[in-house]
Design an enzyme around this catalytic site. Structure first.
Site, PDB file in Angstrom:
ATOM      1  N   GLU A 115      -0.826  -9.225  -0.926  1.00 13.90           N
ATOM      2  CA  GLU A 115      -2.278  -9.416  -0.771  1.00 13.90           C
ATOM      3  C   GLU A 115      -2.967  -9.384  -2.139  1.00 13.90           C
ATOM      4  O   GLU A 115      -3.876 -10.169  -2.410  1.00 13.90           O
ATOM      5  CB  GLU A 115      -2.838  -8.345   0.173  1.00 13.90           C
ATOM      6  CG  GLU A 115      -2.344  -8.565   1.601  1.00 13.90           C
ATOM      7  CD  GLU A 115      -2.684  -7.422   2.542  1.00 13.90           C
ATOM      8  OE1 GLU A 115      -2.274  -6.276   2.243  1.00 13.90           O
ATOM      9  OE2 GLU A 115      -3.359  -7.657   3.554  1.00 13.90           O
TER      10      GLU A 115
ATOM     11  N   GLY B 166       0.468  -5.018   0.803  1.00 10.04           N
ATOM     12  CA  GLY B 166      -0.656  -5.013  -0.126  1.00 10.04           C
ATOM     13  C   GLY B 166      -0.303  -5.628  -1.476  1.00 10.04           C
ATOM     14  O   GLY B 166      -1.190  -6.068  -2.216  1.00 10.04           O
TER      15      GLY B 166
ATOM     16  N   ALA C 294       0.865  -1.177   0.000  1.00  5.15           N
ATOM     17  CA  ALA C 294       0.000   0.000   0.000  1.00  5.15           C
ATOM     18  C   ALA C 294       0.904   1.230   0.000  1.00  5.15           C
ATOM     19  O   ALA C 294       2.088   1.130   0.334  1.00  5.15           O
ATOM     20  CB  ALA C 294      -0.869  -0.021   1.249  1.00  5.15           C
TER      21      ALA C 294
ATOM     22  N   GLU D 225       4.089  -5.514   7.242  1.00 10.32           N
ATOM     23  CA  GLU D 225       3.323  -4.441   7.884  1.00 10.32           C
ATOM     24  C   GLU D 225       3.683  -4.219   9.351  1.00 10.32           C
ATOM     25  O   GLU D 225       3.687  -3.087   9.832  1.00 10.32           O
ATOM     26  CB  GLU D 225       1.814  -4.724   7.779  1.00 10.32           C
ATOM     27  CG  GLU D 225       1.240  -4.533   6.379  1.00 10.32           C
ATOM     28  CD  GLU D 225       1.332  -5.771   5.507  1.00 10.32           C
ATOM     29  OE1 GLU D 225       2.118  -6.689   5.826  1.00 10.32           O
ATOM     30  OE2 GLU D 225       0.616  -5.831   4.489  1.00 10.32           O
TER      31      GLU D 225
END
Ligand code: 3HC
Ligand code: NAI
Length: 714
Positions: free
Chosen positions: A109, A106, A63, A129
């Protein structure tokens, strides 16, 4: 289609390429672009399968971390990545994720939402993270255990370490490793699965079901997290989220993950760790030294002194593949230094960190000798002899005569003036401080000390070199102790004062250890050797002010008794054969007697006072260092403390920590200490006073300064 994501049909395959340099983060526009690409592929009857690939150096690295600050500042509600994951997973055409570089956070993911994942052998995947104080927040804690099993998912989500392609294949995260061209390989793979059913990760429950096994995995992971990630909340939160995957249906598990993610995101720990993440990258930026500044190639190095520091410094060069000469004053010292280097490498081989062949290569890059032969070819010479001005000046005048004109002349001094050392040469512009931290082959920090004449090219070369050596280079100005040691002096002073005033050494160390420091200040003194500071104090004895409370009374007395710390088996503590410390009644008696004789009143001291006195001493001196321009930014001070002094990253560094307490509150305490202990030690730094008065933070100060500098450049 957004500019950040391109879509093109290649025969019967729809190819979605993410172009968001440098790391293809999922910034606004990227998820939307991928969704649009999937929709195009779904709508095109010619397309049988989809490939998602990263343009440039990597797949998606996560992200966009910058967006998190906007959420916590209330400027944005959330970064909605779940719709992207659902769209990919529910795609009517099978989606193959083609991974190179790093599929992190992310990015992994996104990859796990696809129906297949393939990657180059050099690719890495991970859920880092927790290193930012958060947990995976786009389904990672629910999909990873379904692909890789509970144990692997817990390990990856709770500890954040990356996994290479081979291990990812073994764990079931990757389906295949591609040799050769990734896009070609991915398209071939996509054609081979186009007619098969597309497996949805969310439906793959078979690896979740061993209830008894899972209970043991979670218990062990929690125990490890409490130990290895002492004080941190995110690792435990990540374990809770993976546990939810084993207890709840997928959609409920996702809801639980989202709740935990949000709680972590708003935590002070996460803000601190994100501050540290960007800080590590900010310190490389020096306002008056543009990126285009010329740098010297460092292909050959030479180190003078093979003691504690010289040996470790030489290892850094060898580890980076740079041949290095090590010069000593005597055969005995040279042999001793080389034997320690060899032993360090042997330990690494034993622990499986690298092979014997690599050790042999590194040893072969180190040339031990007693002369200056070959120094004329060195691109850098690093001096690491005893800490004494006369000796350092003599060495610099010697190397000035031998070194080629564009050779960088670095000193590892920890306290002495770079300008005075440089004055021993005819080329002060080439002289710079390279202050490594002990053990130099392990510690990440390199304080790069700029003298008044040091050239921009030498600074730029040093900053680049730091990166090459695997260090974090922080630029400091020239003053006694530079950034780190100048501040640590105030911190250590308060630790000693607290002991004189009634706290036991183990209470002082215990309070700071519980605060999160890697070790307490007194135990640290014992480890480094109390005699080191004692000798330096003798060098600076002429600067002692009469009538002012003696700052290192107890350490001086300990040294006079031959208690130098661990090396003599006794210091602040007494050490057994395994170097386990115990409080020593002899020390307690010594402290009481010395305090009584110095007229110091002894009282019960709270742990809270221990933290405030020691940490605010760092902050106050840090503010002075900042105001004097010794540190470029408050965050530079934080990075020094996180990487050189064992300050807990999840507190962000001393300056960030002060921001979280509120500078007004910190100042109020400092003023109280000033009344109680005198202005000599506690006069508040003017910058701290100003920021507290204006209701600002050090972080805001950095931002304002940066904006001003950008304005001046424009
Ligand atoms: N978001 C925003 N910026 C990022 C970023 C990210 N995820 N990752 C890197 N950057 C920026 C860096 O700040 C740096 O900016 P700068 O040039 O202005 O200083 C630039 O990209 C290049 O980064 P590096 O200097 O670190 O480049 P390297 O090649 O040395 O390393 C990397 C690349 C391994 C990808 C490293 O940058 C990295 O580890 N990045 C962070 C990865 C990460 O933590 N991902 C998870 C994010 S959180 C998340 O995904 C939450 C999700 O679960 C919802
Ligand atoms: P040390 O005493 O372990 O090593 C110094 C070495 O220099 C000795 O082996 C000595 O024989 C050698 N030497 C002396 N004169 C020489 C000459 N003319 N030519 C070649 N070699 C010579 O000392 P240490 O701890 O390695 O410190 C070296 C420097 O690093 C000092 O300036 C110190 O302040 C600094 N420093 C030390 C740190 C530490 O934790 N020990 C941390 C950071 C910096």
């Amino acid at each position: 289609m957004s500019e950040l994501v391109a879509y093109a049909r290649q025969g019967d395959i729809g190819v979605i390429t993410i172009n968001n340099p440098p790391v293809n983060a999922l910034s606004p526009g990227v998820p939307e672009g991928i969704i649009a690409g999937i929709e195009k592929a779904e709508a095109d009857p010619e397309v049988r399968a989809v490939v998602v690939i990263g343009g440039g150096r990597t797949f998606i690295a996560g992200a966009d971390i910058r967006e998190f600050g906007k959420i916590t500042a209330g400027q944005k509600e959330r970064i909605a990545l779940y719709p992207l994951m659902n769209k990919i997973e529910d795609s009517k055409k099978p989606v193959v994720m083609a991974i190179h570089g790093t599929a992190f956070g992310g990015g992994l993911e996104t990859a796990m939402s696809g129906h297949y994942r393939i990657g180059l052998a050099t690719a890495q995947v991970g859920q880092p993270e927790v290193k930012l104080g958060i947990i995976p927040g786009a389904g990672g804690t629910q999909r990873l255990p379904r692909l890789a099993g509970v144990a692997k998912a817990v390990e990856m989500c709770a500890f954040g370490e990356p996994v290479d392609a081979k291990a990812a294949l073994a764990a079931g995260i990757l389906d295949e490793i591609i040799e050769g061209d990734l896009l070609q390989g991915a398209m071939e793979f996509a054609r081979s699965i186009a007619q098969k059913p597309a497996p949805k990760t969310r439906d793959r429950n078979e690896k979740l079901q061993d209830a008894a096994g899972n209970t043991a995995i979670f218990a062990l992971a929690r125990e490890q997290a409490r130990k290895i990630r002492r004080g941190q909340t995110a690792p435990l939160a990540a374990i809770d989220a993976v546990e939810a995957a084993t207890k709840l249906p997928f959609d409920k598990g996702i809801e639980r993950e989202a709740e935990i993610f949000r709680a972590c995101l708003f935590s002070t720990q996460s803000k601190a760790l994100i501050h540290a993440f960007f800080g590590e990258r900010t310190v490389a930026k020096i306002p008056d030294i543009p990126k285009e500044t010329k740098t010297y190639d460092i292909r050959r190095a030479a180190v003078i002194g093979a003691g504690t520091m010289g040996g470790g410094i030489a290892m850094n060069y060898a580890n980076a593949g740079i041949p290095v000469i090590v010069k000593e004053a005597s055969r005995e010292a040279l042999d001793r230094g080389l034997a320690i280097i060899r032993k360090n490498y042997e330990n690494s081989v034993k622990k499986g960190r690298f092979s014997q062949a690599i050790m042999d290569q590194r040893m072969a890059l180190i040339t031990p000798q007693l002369t200056y032969d070959g120094f004329e070819q060195a691109d850098i010479i690093v001096e690491a002899v005893f800490e004494g001005m006369a000796l350092k000046k003599q060495i610099f005048s010697e190397i000035d005569k031998i070194a080629k004109p564009d050779c960088v002349l670095a000193t590892n001094t920890s306290t002495l003036s770079i300008d005075e050392i440089a004055s021993a040469t005819r080329r002060p512009q080439m002289v710079i401080g390279h202050h490594f931290f002990s053990p130099a082959n392990v510690m990440k920090l390199l304080e790069i000390v700029r003298g008044k004449a040091t050239s921009k090219e030498v600074i730029a070369t040093s900053m680049n070199l730091a990166k090459k050596l695997g260090k974090i280079g922080v630029l400091a100005g020239n003053c006694k102790g530079f950034i780190g040691n100048r501040m640590i002096h105030c911190y250590a002073r308060e630790a000693v004062f607290l002991v004189e005033e009634g706290a036991a050494p183990e209470q002082v160390d215990g309070a700071l250890y519980d605060f999160g420091m890697a070790m307490g200040p007194l135990a640290m003194g014992d480890l480094a050797g109390l005699d080191v500071g004692w000798r330096i104090r003798q060098e600076f004895k002429h600067l002692e002010k009469p009538g002012v409370r003696k700052t290192m009374m107890i350490p001086d007395l300990l040294c006079e008794m031959g208690r130098y710390g661990q090396k003599t088996g006794k210091g602040w503590y007494i050490y057994d054969a395994d170097r386990k410390p115990s409080p020593d009644p002899e020390v307690a008696a010594l402290i009481e007697k010395a305090a009584r004789e110095a007229g110091i009143e002894r009282r019960k001291i709270s742990n809270e006072e221990i933290i405030e006195r020691t940490i605010y001493a760092l902050v106050n001196e840090g503010a002075r260092i900042l105001e004097e321009g010794i540190a470029l930014r408050a965050v530079d001070i934080d990075i020094v403390y996180l990487n050189g002094y064992g300050f807990p990253a999840w507190r962000g560094g001393p300056m960030f920590y002060a921001d979280t307490i509120g500078l007004k509150n910190v100042l109020a305490k400092i003023e109280e200490f000033e009344k109680r202990h005198g202005a000599e030690f506690w006069a508040p730094a003017p910058l701290l006073q100003r920021l507290a008065r204006e209701g600002k933070t050090f972080e805001a100060y950095d931002k304002e300064k940066e904006a001003m500098q950008a304005g001046a450049r424009a």
